[in-house]
Scaffold this active site. Sequence first.
Site, PDB file in Angstrom:
ATOM      1  CG  HIS A   8      -0.152   0.014   2.523  1.00  0.00           C
ATOM      2  ND1 HIS A   8       0.438   1.142   3.051  1.00  0.00           N
ATOM      3  CD2 HIS A   8       0.125  -0.991   3.393  1.00  0.00           C
ATOM      4  CE1 HIS A   8       1.043   0.845   4.185  1.00  0.00           C
ATOM      5  NE2 HIS A   8       0.876  -0.448   4.419  1.00  0.00           N
ATOM      6  CD  GLU A  84       2.215  -5.843   7.814  1.00  0.00           C
ATOM      7  OE1 GLU A  84       2.382  -7.012   7.410  1.00  0.00           O
ATOM      8  OE2 GLU A  84       2.986  -4.893   7.542  1.00  0.00           O
TER       9      GLU A  84
END
Length: 218
Positions: A8, A84
Amino acid sequence: MELYFTRHGKTHWNLERRFQGSNGDSPLLPESYEDIKALGKKVRYVPFEAIYTSPAKRARDTAEGINKELAHPVEIICTDKLRELGLGKLEGQLIDEMYKLYPKNLPNLRNHLDRYDPAPFKGESIECAITRIETAVADAVALHEGPILFVGHGASLTAAIQWMTGKKISQLREMGGLYNSSLTILETGEPNNLLPYELKTWNEIDFLGKETKPESLL
């Protein structure tokens, strides 16, 4: 089949050097949208069949920004398996302060994942993160015939990509961590698309037109 991966765009917490993890989240920086646009233009004519993304807003916003630049936008599919690495009590905390609290263990997150122990702060094991991401990728490969884009996160995606090329856990950080809005490409083997995959491109950022500083890697 080619598999494209990106981390990201850079967030406020990346800038502040805070751990984000699987539950922590932070908005993208204004300038990150330009980086995401540049990445989108880089892959504009890749005939993706789908984009798979972590459900974290920072990842979804990145996926949507890339999709807007594609010559042929595709479906964006969210999956928890691309989240994550869970960092437990570290999430939202300043990285430098946490390194002082866990001076022997935390450096292993960057350099020696085979020695990394998340138990003291109730985090997720690296093995667990690798398994879920590998599963997400394998499931997507089974459903598609053409290129796929995966949007994820620095710690978990770095480890999983290297693992999928056949490296041992002790070797997963040898090439460093993924930069924000970088481009990595793996190629599956024929005819069965089984592991290990071939690393074609690693952590490319030339198209961003600027340097990415190491502090944004976690």
